[in-house]
Design an enzyme around this catalytic site. Sequence first.
Site, PDB file in Angstrom:
ATOM      1  N   THR A 281       3.386  -0.181   1.968  1.00 41.82           N
ATOM      2  CA  THR A 281       3.238  -1.758   1.592  1.00 41.82           C
ATOM      3  C   THR A 281       3.167  -1.327   0.440  1.00 41.82           C
ATOM      4  OG1 THR A 281       2.410  -2.738   2.839  1.00 41.82           O
ATOM      5  CG2 THR A 281       1.838  -4.445   1.041  1.00 41.82           C
ATOM      6  N   PHE A 283       1.788  -2.951  -3.321  1.00 43.64           N
ATOM      7  CA  PHE A 283       0.790  -3.735  -4.346  1.00 43.64           C
ATOM      8  C   PHE A 283       0.805  -4.208  -5.474  1.00 43.64           C
ATOM      9  CE2 PHE A 283      -1.024  -3.228  -0.087  1.00 43.64           C
ATOM     10  CZ  PHE A 283      -1.777  -4.448   0.569  1.00 43.64           C
TER      11      PHE A 283
END
Length: 376
Positions: A281, A283
């Site tokens: 992921t 961020f």
Amino acid sequence: MATLEELRGQLDVVDDQIVKLYEERMKICEQVGEYKVEAGRKVFDRVREKEKLQNVASKVSSDFDKKGIQELYQQLMSMSRKLQYQQLVKAGALGRLPFIEIDSLGVEKARVVFQGMEGAYGQAAMKTYFGEDCNSYSVRTFRDAMEAIEEGAADYAVLPIENSTAGAVNEVYDLLVEFENYIVGEVIIPITHTLAGLPGAQLSELKRVYSKAEALMQTTRFLEEHSDWQQISVANTAIAAKKILDDQDRTQAAVCSAYAAKVYGLEVLEDNINDESGNCTRFIIVTNQKVFLKGAKKISICFEVPHESGSLYHLLSHFIYNDLNMSKIESRPIEGRSWEYRFFVDFEGNLEEPGVKNALRGLREESRSLKILGNY
């Protein structure tokens, strides 16, 4: 009948004439640009260009040629605008971009907010970027995090923007438009899910599995092997882990990180249950200041386009012409305007580079709206 070679020879003669006329046209366009710089006139005149396209189309006979000549002139006028944008930027007419270059973020004294709770992946991303001992606190929602930095309760927020398997985090994209907050950094962390339960629990005892919807989706293959388990979605993986601890029910388990399992005293019943081993992921680090780090190499923007054929194509041409590598594009529906979209683009570059300034000048004039989300 002429041979193929003879026909190609005739085309070469015509093409040589077109090249000379193109150069002549661009020299005149350069003079037009000089006039606009002197007079402070806008480069893009939508009404004038529409009239020009109608005029050239009226001078050819077939429908095929009408479309062709309009497409050709759209490109010619696009090249003219790009030349004039360069002239305006060289003359300093871009205007000062409201972003200040800084040497560092001053993370040592920063207060950082993340969405979720102790053990969330957002906390892991925050510690990766700001260090283990950063001054931090958590909030319940992404909106709460954006409000915290807007109000000055925190200096930076750490928010997920996209996952390699689940795709974009749409809510965060929408919040970047709504709030006057800006991206100053990013961090990518691997997402490794485990199945965690109470100490001593067995897989054969389980009846319910809790986690964030995206985490359940990212572990579909493992969970489908246990089709009798009920899958229940909660706000995030750390909340799922805490629920298992609070309920003290051996028939319940959570899909969460090994870190979250450790935080809440759970036992890892099955490790690394991801469908894809490369799951990660991205961020973003967000603040309420219009700043960017010296040496920043990526720019994020969003813009709206006129709801007409070819509008997105022409806007994206500014990246191509200025040799800018576009790494990502996303679209989101515009609230209150059915079937109209706002586009989010990431591309390589720095706000101080001439090519970036040229592209932004063109995008600003030719889009309905343009917002620079950050340079990082």
